[in-house]
Motif scaffolding. Structure first.
Motif, short mmCIF file in Angstrom:
data_model
loop_
_atom_site.label_atom_id
_atom_site.label_comp_id
_atom_site.label_asym_id
_atom_site.label_seq_id
_atom_site.Cartn_x
_atom_site.Cartn_y
_atom_site.Cartn_z
N THR A 88 0.82 -1.20 0.00
CA THR A 88 0.00 0.00 0.00
C THR A 88 0.86 1.26 0.00
OG1 THR A 88 -1.80 -1.13 1.17
CG2 THR A 88 -1.76 1.28 1.27
N LEU A 89 1.91 1.26 0.82
CA LEU A 89 2.79 2.42 0.89
C LEU A 89 3.46 2.68 -0.46
CD1 LEU A 89 4.24 4.63 2.51
CD2 LEU A 89 5.96 2.92 3.16
N LEU A 90 3.93 1.62 -1.09
CA LEU A 90 4.57 1.77 -2.39
C LEU A 90 3.57 2.20 -3.46
CD1 LEU A 90 6.83 -1.41 -2.23
CD2 LEU A 90 7.64 0.96 -2.28
N GLY A 91 2.37 1.61 -3.42
CA GLY A 91 1.34 1.98 -4.40
C GLY A 91 0.90 3.42 -4.24
N TRP A 92 0.76 3.86 -3.01
CA TRP A 92 0.37 5.25 -2.75
C TRP A 92 1.46 6.21 -3.24
CZ3 TRP A 92 2.87 8.61 0.77
CH2 TRP A 92 2.24 9.86 0.93
N THR A 93 2.71 5.87 -2.96
CA THR A 93 3.83 6.71 -3.40
C THR A 93 3.90 6.78 -4.93
OG1 THR A 93 5.11 6.12 -1.43
CG2 THR A 93 6.33 7.04 -3.30
N GLY A 94 3.83 5.62 -5.57
CA GLY A 94 3.89 5.59 -7.03
C GLY A 94 2.73 6.31 -7.67
N GLY A 95 1.54 6.08 -7.15
CA GLY A 95 0.35 6.75 -7.70
C GLY A 95 0.41 8.25 -7.53
N GLY A 96 0.81 8.71 -6.34
CA GLY A 96 0.88 10.14 -6.10
C GLY A 96 1.87 10.84 -7.01
N LEU A 97 3.05 10.22 -7.20
CA LEU A 97 4.05 10.80 -8.10
C LEU A 97 3.54 10.80 -9.54
CD1 LEU A 97 7.30 9.17 -6.65
CD2 LEU A 97 6.57 11.56 -6.42
N MET A 98 2.85 9.73 -9.91
CA MET A 98 2.32 9.63 -11.27
C MET A 98 1.26 10.71 -11.52
SD MET A 98 2.66 7.91 -14.07
CE MET A 98 3.44 6.41 -13.49
N PHE A 99 0.38 10.91 -10.56
CA PHE A 99 -0.67 11.91 -10.72
C PHE A 99 -0.08 13.32 -10.80
CE2 PHE A 99 -3.50 8.79 -8.20
CZ PHE A 99 -3.69 8.04 -9.34
N ALA A 100 0.98 13.56 -10.00
CA ALA A 100 1.62 14.88 -10.04
C ALA A 100 2.28 15.11 -11.39
CB ALA A 100 2.66 14.98 -8.92
N ALA A 101 2.91 14.07 -11.95
CA ALA A 101 3.56 14.19 -13.25
C ALA A 101 2.52 14.39 -14.36
CB ALA A 101 4.40 12.96 -13.54
#
Length: 314
Positions: A88-101
């Motif tokens: 979950t922590l990794l998915g949240w981090t990856g998703g958040g960075l992706m959405f910002a990009a």
């Protein structure tokens, strides 16, 4: 047999269309195209909160109809909470960075950079799990990273910070893939989806409090709700396709995500892919296909299904 293959193909077409659609929604929310600018942390919150609600409804309907295989497993009656928390922590981090990009870059570039995540999976599997990496996979990794370097556009004088966000997202999702592999071999998919979205809803909501502003406007709310529902629907379509056909048949379809992303850019933002984007994406796809081919061969030799691509589970 033909009808089964057709259903799998349609499922994957829908899955890739929706996965690219999450980037579209994130861009629309993050750029203010739907009315007001929504912070990427709030976009991540919506992805998990409304994703959890969607998963809960789907699983409730399945349980009510007597179909419990997606939720219960006699082999693993208790969840592995440590793995779920890490995923979950990794998915949240990856998703958040992706959405910002996605709010700052063409969707095709963001999705192309995300397809370098298997390289991170390979490297960390080698370092953390001691897996052997042969020359074919090393070659594929080099090709994919060359494509990413093209997309970073260093010749423009400066590398865009937003592109680095997408690379960071790919790294997080690559490590997440290792955890997903472990969970997929021991826990039912419905329980994994429910726990992941529930944990993500709590984590993302706590972090989003630092930037939270109550969303205004029906279109903004539609985008936020759609983020979670669209992602969960994509996951369900992916799981359905994997049940019908071999993973080796399914895996190449993920590169259609780049096509959908380019179409969305053109239709909704009038952004056409330039020569750099087309070249970089083509190189990444070439490296990814070589790596997928080797994964499928290795999986067949070990008599274990090829792993589900993390791209559709972010």
């Amino acid at each position: 047999m033909r009808s089964t293959i057709l259903i799998a193909v349609v499922s994957m077409l829908g899955c890739t269309m929706l996965v690219a659609g999450t980037s579209l929604i994130a861009k629309a929310l993050g750029s203010g195209a739907l009315g007001t600018v929504i912070h990427p942390l709030m976009v991540s919150q919506a992805r998990f909160v409304f994703g959890f609600l969607a998963v809960a409804v789907v699983l409730s309907l399945r349980l009510a109809s007597g179909r419990k295989a997606w939720v219960q497993s006699p082999q693993t009656p208790k969840p592995n909470w440590t793995r779920h928390a890490l995923r979950t922590l990794l998915g949240w981090t990856g998703g958040g960075l992706m959405f910002a990009a996605a709010a700052q870059l063409p969707l095709a570039d963001v999705n192309a950079l995300s397809f370098t995540s298997p390289v991170a999976t390979m490297l960390f599997a080698m370092l953390l799990l001691g897996e052997r990496v042969g020359p074919w996979r090393w070659g594929a990794a080099v090709i994919a990273m060359l494509g990413a370097l093209v997309l970073l556009r260093p010749g423009a004088g400066v590398i865009q910070p937003a592109a680095l966000l997408a690379v960071g997202a790919a790294v997080a999702m690559g490590i997440e893939a290792i955890v997903i592999k472990r969970l997929a071999t021991s826990e039912p998919p419905g329980r994994t989806m429910l726990i992941n979205n529930a944990m993500g809803a709590v984590l993302s909501s706590v972090v989003a409090l630092t930037v939270f502003v109550w969303p205004q406007g029906a279109t903004v709310w539609a985008g936020l709700i759609g983020m979670g529902v669209v992602m969960v629907t994509a996951q369900i379509l992916l799981l359905g396709a994997n049940r019908l056909v071999d993973a080796s048949f399914v895996a190449p379809f993920f590169y259609l995500t780049l096509v959908w992303a380019a179409v969305y850019d053109i239709v909704f933002f009038d952004v056409w892919p330039d020569a750099v984007s087309l070249t970089g994406a083509s190189i990444v796809i070439a490296g990814g296909l070589v790596m997928t081919w080797r994964e499928v061969l290795n999986a067949r030799r070990a008599a274990v299904p090829a792993s589900v691509t993390v791209q559709a589970l972010r």
